[in-house]
Design a protein around this motif. Structure first.
Motif, PDB file in Angstrom:
ATOM      1  N   HIS A 186       0.835  -1.201   0.000  1.00  0.00           N
ATOM      2  CA  HIS A 186       0.000   0.000   0.000  1.00  0.00           C
ATOM      3  C   HIS A 186       0.875   1.258   0.000  1.00  0.00           C
ATOM      4  O   HIS A 186       0.605   2.208  -0.751  1.00  0.00           O
ATOM      5  N   ARG A 187       1.926   1.238   0.788  1.00  0.00           N
ATOM      6  CA  ARG A 187       2.829   2.392   0.823  1.00  0.00           C
ATOM      7  C   ARG A 187       3.582   2.530  -0.498  1.00  0.00           C
ATOM      8  O   ARG A 187       3.815   3.644  -0.979  1.00  0.00           O
ATOM      9  N   LEU A 188       3.947   1.402  -1.099  1.00  0.00           N
ATOM     10  CA  LEU A 188       4.608   1.438  -2.408  1.00  0.00           C
ATOM     11  C   LEU A 188       3.674   2.010  -3.471  1.00  0.00           C
ATOM     12  O   LEU A 188       4.102   2.824  -4.317  1.00  0.00           O
ATOM     13  N   TRP A 189       2.415   1.603  -3.452  1.00  0.00           N
ATOM     14  CA  TRP A 189       1.430   2.124  -4.415  1.00  0.00           C
ATOM     15  C   TRP A 189       1.319   3.641  -4.302  1.00  0.00           C
ATOM     16  O   TRP A 189       1.331   4.359  -5.306  1.00  0.00           O
ATOM     17  N   ARG A 190       1.218   4.139  -3.072  1.00  0.00           N
ATOM     18  CA  ARG A 190       1.116   5.579  -2.852  1.00  0.00           C
ATOM     19  C   ARG A 190       2.374   6.294  -3.325  1.00  0.00           C
ATOM     20  O   ARG A 190       2.307   7.318  -4.020  1.00  0.00           O
ATOM     21  N   MET A 219       0.563   2.660 -13.870  1.00  0.00           N
ATOM     22  CA  MET A 219       1.101   1.451 -14.499  1.00  0.00           C
ATOM     23  C   MET A 219       1.363   0.346 -13.476  1.00  0.00           C
ATOM     24  O   MET A 219       1.472  -0.823 -13.845  1.00  0.00           O
ATOM     25  N   ALA A 220       1.513   0.702 -12.200  1.00  0.00           N
ATOM     26  CA  ALA A 220       1.697  -0.316 -11.172  1.00  0.00           C
ATOM     27  C   ALA A 220       0.436  -1.178 -11.068  1.00  0.00           C
ATOM     28  O   ALA A 220      -0.684  -0.687 -11.237  1.00  0.00           O
ATOM     29  N   SER A 221       0.593  -2.450 -10.778  1.00  0.00           N
ATOM     30  CA  SER A 221      -0.530  -3.385 -10.813  1.00  0.00           C
ATOM     31  C   SER A 221      -1.646  -3.016  -9.853  1.00  0.00           C
ATOM     32  O   SER A 221      -2.829  -3.102 -10.195  1.00  0.00           O
ATOM     33  N   GLY A 222      -1.327  -2.622  -8.638  1.00  0.00           N
ATOM     34  CA  GLY A 222      -2.357  -2.226  -7.689  1.00  0.00           C
ATOM     35  C   GLY A 222      -2.981  -3.396  -6.949  1.00  0.00           C
ATOM     36  O   GLY A 222      -2.669  -4.570  -7.186  1.00  0.00           O
ATOM     37  N   HIS A 223      -3.898  -3.061  -6.037  1.00  0.00           N
ATOM     38  CA  HIS A 223      -4.474  -4.004  -5.081  1.00  0.00           C
ATOM     39  C   HIS A 223      -5.106  -5.230  -5.751  1.00  0.00           C
ATOM     40  O   HIS A 223      -4.725  -6.379  -5.467  1.00  0.00           O
ATOM     41  N   LEU A 224      -6.083  -5.031  -6.624  1.00  0.00           N
ATOM     42  CA  LEU A 224      -6.824  -6.147  -7.209  1.00  0.00           C
ATOM     43  C   LEU A 224      -5.927  -7.049  -8.053  1.00  0.00           C
ATOM     44  O   LEU A 224      -5.869  -8.265  -7.846  1.00  0.00           O
ATOM     45  N   GLN A 225      -5.217  -6.470  -9.003  1.00  0.00           N
ATOM     46  CA  GLN A 225      -4.367  -7.293  -9.872  1.00  0.00           C
ATOM     47  C   GLN A 225      -3.223  -7.910  -9.080  1.00  0.00           C
ATOM     48  O   GLN A 225      -2.804  -9.035  -9.360  1.00  0.00           O
ATOM     49  N   GLY A 226      -2.730  -7.189  -8.098  1.00  0.00           N
ATOM     50  CA  GLY A 226      -1.658  -7.733  -7.266  1.00  0.00           C
ATOM     51  C   GLY A 226      -2.079  -8.982  -6.523  1.00  0.00           C
ATOM     52  O   GLY A 226      -1.336  -9.972  -6.453  1.00  0.00           O
ATOM     53  N   ARG A 227      -3.313  -8.961  -5.948  1.00  0.00           N
ATOM     54  CA  ARG A 227      -3.808 -10.153  -5.255  1.00  0.00           C
ATOM     55  C   ARG A 227      -4.048 -11.298  -6.239  1.00  0.00           C
ATOM     56  O   ARG A 227      -3.853 -12.473  -5.893  1.00  0.00           O
ATOM     57  N   LEU A 228      -4.465 -10.969  -7.462  1.00  0.00           N
ATOM     58  CA  LEU A 228      -4.653 -12.000  -8.478  1.00  0.00           C
ATOM     59  C   LEU A 228      -3.314 -12.633  -8.850  1.00  0.00           C
ATOM     60  O   LEU A 228      -3.210 -13.858  -8.959  1.00  0.00           O
ATOM     61  N   LEU A 229      -2.285 -11.820  -9.044  1.00  0.00           N
ATOM     62  CA  LEU A 229      -0.973 -12.361  -9.390  1.00  0.00           C
ATOM     63  C   LEU A 229      -0.456 -13.285  -8.290  1.00  0.00           C
ATOM     64  O   LEU A 229       0.084 -14.364  -8.567  1.00  0.00           O
TER      65      LEU A 229
END
Length: 210
Positions: free
Chosen positions: A20-24, A35-45
């Protein structure tokens, strides 16, 4: 749709604090932070990694390191690795700092350079590959990945719907859009793989090498 997105995020696994801190930080300090994957896609990966159980993952296009760290989370143990390559050396200091301070950063090998040249030179057979680099060279990245991913392994390509631009004639002369269209057409007719496009976020194509 924003309300639905919020609903989905409220009903899946939480985003780890470090991510979360990295996303911010990505969105505050780097250009094109989305361009960063983010919460939803990150959990999918992470989920896909836990399902496939790879020992070695290849990533083409590190950006801020978000997706690499998500995949590293899903690895079975510390003997497994994500090998990630980023051609843009301007993000190196930012990305390396966040990878090195992550709880799973020791599972990530981060290299600044062209994966198309450097990845095959590693001599590693990969169980999974994640393509998220220059859209203009997606076909070339895909063909490279096929040479290093084992039979039965998986290749995942991000951004394959490209905000809908793939079917929008207004983007016919955009080189990134052209690259994605060329990749999608190439994959659609490739009998060496099984494939499906998932319309999550910006489009995610999942392929299994026969």
């Amino acid at each position: 749709m924003r309300d639905l997105d919020d609903y989905i995020l409220a009903h899946i696994d939480a985003e780890p604090e470090h991510l979360h801190r990295l996303w911010r930080a990505t969105n505050l300090e780097l250009l094109n932070g989305r361009m960063a994957s983010g919460h939803l896609q990150g959990r999918l990966l992470k989920m896909l990694v836990t399902m496939v159980k790879p020992r070695n993952i290849l990533e083409v296009g590190t950006f801020s390191g978000y997706s690499a760290l998500c995949m590293a989370e899903g690895l079975a143990d510390d003997d497994c690795r994500v090998y990630t390559f980023e051609v843009n050396d301007e993000v190196e200091d930012f990305t390396r700092r966040w990878i090195e301070t992550s709880p799973v950063g020791h599972r990530v090998s981060f290299t600044v350079g062209d994966a198309l040249q450097l990845a095959p030179a590693l001599g590693i057979t990969f169980d999974m590959a994640f393509l998220d680099g220059d859209k203009r060279t997606y076909v070339e990245a895909y063909e490279m990945a096929l040479t290093v991913v084992r039979s039965g392994g998986f290749i995942i390509a991000d951004n394959t719907l490209w905000d809908g631009h793939v079917i929008d004639s207004a983007y016919d002369h955009d080189h990134q859009t052209q690259g994605i269209r060329r990749f999608n057409d190439h994959v659609a007719s490739d009998a060496r793989i099984e494939k499906i496009i998932i319309p999550i976020r910006d489009g995610l194509t999942i392929m299994k090498k026969k």
